[in-house]
Write a protein that holds these residues in place. Structure first.
Motif, PDB file in Angstrom:
ATOM      1  N   ARG A 182       8.730  -2.826   5.104  1.00 37.49           N
ATOM      2  CA  ARG A 182       8.177  -2.467   3.799  1.00 37.49           C
ATOM      3  C   ARG A 182       8.923  -3.222   2.703  1.00 37.49           C
ATOM      4  NH1 ARG A 182       9.478   3.674   4.345  1.00 37.49           N
ATOM      5  NH2 ARG A 182      11.264   2.659   5.355  1.00 37.49           N
TER       6      ARG A 182
ATOM      7  N   ASP B   5       6.555  -6.506   3.320  1.00 37.41           N
ATOM      8  CA  ASP B   5       5.194  -6.149   3.746  1.00 37.41           C
ATOM      9  C   ASP B   5       4.700  -7.059   4.868  1.00 37.41           C
ATOM     10  OD1 ASP B   5       5.228  -4.133   1.856  1.00 37.41           O
ATOM     11  OD2 ASP B   5       4.246  -5.343   0.317  1.00 37.41           O
TER      12      ASP B   5
ATOM     13  N   ARG C 148       0.210  -3.230   1.190  1.00 37.74           N
ATOM     14  CA  ARG C 148       1.564  -2.931   0.763  1.00 37.74           C
ATOM     15  C   ARG C 148       2.128  -1.706   1.475  1.00 37.74           C
ATOM     16  NH1 ARG C 148       2.360  -1.182  -3.931  1.00 37.74           N
ATOM     17  NH2 ARG C 148       0.230  -0.814  -4.651  1.00 37.74           N
ATOM     18  N   TRP C 149       3.398  -1.836   1.800  1.00 35.80           N
ATOM     19  CA  TRP C 149       4.199  -0.760   2.378  1.00 35.80           C
ATOM     20  C   TRP C 149       3.717  -0.382   3.781  1.00 35.80           C
ATOM     21  CZ3 TRP C 149       8.410  -0.642  -0.250  1.00 35.80           C
ATOM     22  CH2 TRP C 149       9.338   0.398  -0.100  1.00 35.80           C
TER      23      TRP C 149
ATOM     24  N   ARG D  81       3.812   1.130   7.039  1.00 33.82           N
ATOM     25  CA  ARG D  81       4.632   2.217   7.566  1.00 33.82           C
ATOM     26  C   ARG D  81       4.576   2.140   9.097  1.00 33.82           C
ATOM     27  NH1 ARG D  81       6.239   6.876   4.461  1.00 33.82           N
ATOM     28  NH2 ARG D  81       7.519   8.172   5.824  1.00 33.82           N
TER      29      ARG D  81
ATOM     30  N   HIS E   6       0.714   2.121   0.715  1.00 36.77           N
ATOM     31  CA  HIS E   6       0.519   2.039  -0.730  1.00 36.77           C
ATOM     32  C   HIS E   6      -0.795   1.392  -1.134  1.00 36.77           C
ATOM     33  CE1 HIS E   6       5.062   2.540  -1.825  1.00 36.77           C
ATOM     34  NE2 HIS E   6       4.549   3.585  -1.228  1.00 36.77           N
TER      35      HIS E   6
END
Length: 397
Positions: A312, A315, A339-340, A342, A359
């Motif tokens: 993250r 990315d 984005r981000w 996980r 995100h």
């Protein structure tokens, strides 16, 4: 892409058609004597429902011909189901409720659901406290008799028995971690971030971000009891913040990703003693990158040849080849187109890798080159609010 609000009747009709098609495929398999490969797989998606926009646990279908993910429905009314797990037979699904307060008291919970064998619709069974705040990960024992939960804010791990009908009883064992790490802002106390069992269910491992340790326990799968291992932990670099651990299919190696470094460590694993021995630590970021980033998730491909980790901030997914000694060789970084990133998942056939971009509220699919391990975009992104966990249902359940 906008999801239609299915009525229960429409949901049953749609998934029923899929069941008929699967039944016909099985019949043809019987005629030819050759098992037919699956054409699609079910995928559950855990989300954040308060800070994010998730509505609960989403159900999707993955088209194995194109890599396209289709939203089917959502089980609403589930608070913060950020991580999911199921028993090996695919009968029950368990979701952490990543809360810091439950019924006016500090702590979180775990919820149990019955899985419909054809439609994969979820039916709530019950909920139990986890004896610690912000439960963020859980695992089901191989015999299906216990659910183990890591509590991030609580800094502990708990064991809950599974009832014959799939519901949960109150926790029968809780192991509290003690101490702190090198970073006073992030590591003032213990933060259990995952609990993972080895293939034999002999040992449980709990990466604790707050302590810079992977805690090691012997696990009694008949009684549901945890006993500190000998030694009781393996230390990481100060300030690394261990987050997730995964095992190689051969059971001889394990790989951990660190949130705060971010780095990846390869370990040799002795399944009899439960001892992890560090082999190598490598960067999870590309050379020259100076932005803030955090390691997240880590998985080995089903063939055991490649290791993947999500980062993250940068990315991306980092790819390493695994040699016969368990050591890693860098292959590439691939941006996740969101984005981000996980959690991510490699589906059982090994062809596709799915990434949850928290995100940007989407899930993106990549096709894996089985020879090189490299990833290329496949299919279309599917919109899911605040996706944080992907659970692919194996084709055998």
């Amino acid at each position: 892409m906008r999801e239609r609000n299915w009525t229960r009747r429409e949901f049953m009709r749609l998934t029923g058609l899929g069941s008929v098609a699967m039944s016909l495929a099985c019949t043809r398999s019987t005629w030819t004597g050759v098992p037919q490969p699956p054409k699609e797989l079910w995928v559950y998606v855990g989300t954040y429902t308060s800070g994010g926009k998730g509505e609960g646990i989403y159900l999707c279908r993955l088209d194995l011909a194109t890599g396209t993910l289709h939203r089917v429905g959502v089980t609403r009314g589930v608070a913060e189901p950020s991580f999911l797990a199921m028993d090996r037979e695919g009968r029950y699904l368990y979701a952490v409720n990543e809360l810091t307060e439950l019924d006016g008291k500090p702590g979180g919970a775990v919820s149990a659901f019955r899985i419909h064998p054809q439609t994969r619709e979820l039916t709530f069974i019950n909920q139990q406290p986890t004896q610690g705040g912000a439960p963020c990960h859980l695992a089901v024992s191989a015999n299906g008799r216990f659910v183990l939960v890591a509590n991030y804010v609580g800094g502990n791990v708990s064991v809950l028995p599974v009832r014959p009908e799939g519901g949960l009883d109150a926790a029968i064992d809780v192991k509290q971690h003690e101490g702190s790490g090198a970073n006073p802002k992030r590591q003032s106390g213990p933060h259990a971030h995952q609990v993972v069992l080895d293939a034999a269910d002999r040992h449980a491992f709990v990466p604790d971000l707050g302590l810079d340790k992977i805690m090691v326990y012997r696990f009694d799968s008949e009684q549901g009891r945890l006993t500190p291992g000998e030694p009781g932990w393996v230390s990481t670099q100060p300030g690394a913040g261990p987050r997730h651990l995964t095992f190689h299919p051969n059971g001889r190696f394990a790989f951990g990703i660190h949130e705060m470094s971010p780095t990846i460590t390869a370990y040799a694993y002795d399944e009899k003693s439960g001892v992890l021995k560090e082999l190598q630590t490598v960067p999870a970021l590309p050379p020259g990158f100076t932005g803030t980033s955090y390691g997240a998730d880590i998985h080995v491909s089903p063939d055991g040849l490649f290791l993947y980790g999500s980062i993250r901030g940068h990315d991306s997914i980092v790819v390493h080849a695994i040699d016969s000694s368990g050591r890693l060789t860098y292959v590439e970084h691939v941006l996740t187109r969101g984005r981000w990133p996980r959690n991510f998942a490699i589906e059982p056939t090994g062809r596709y890798l799915l990434v949850a971009n928290q995100h940007t509220n989407d899930i993106f699919c990549f096709e894996r080159d089985r020879q090189t391990g490299r990833l290329t975009p496949a299919g279309e992104a599917v919109e899911i609010p605040s996706p944080v966990c992907l659970l692919v249902v194996p084709p055998t359940v």
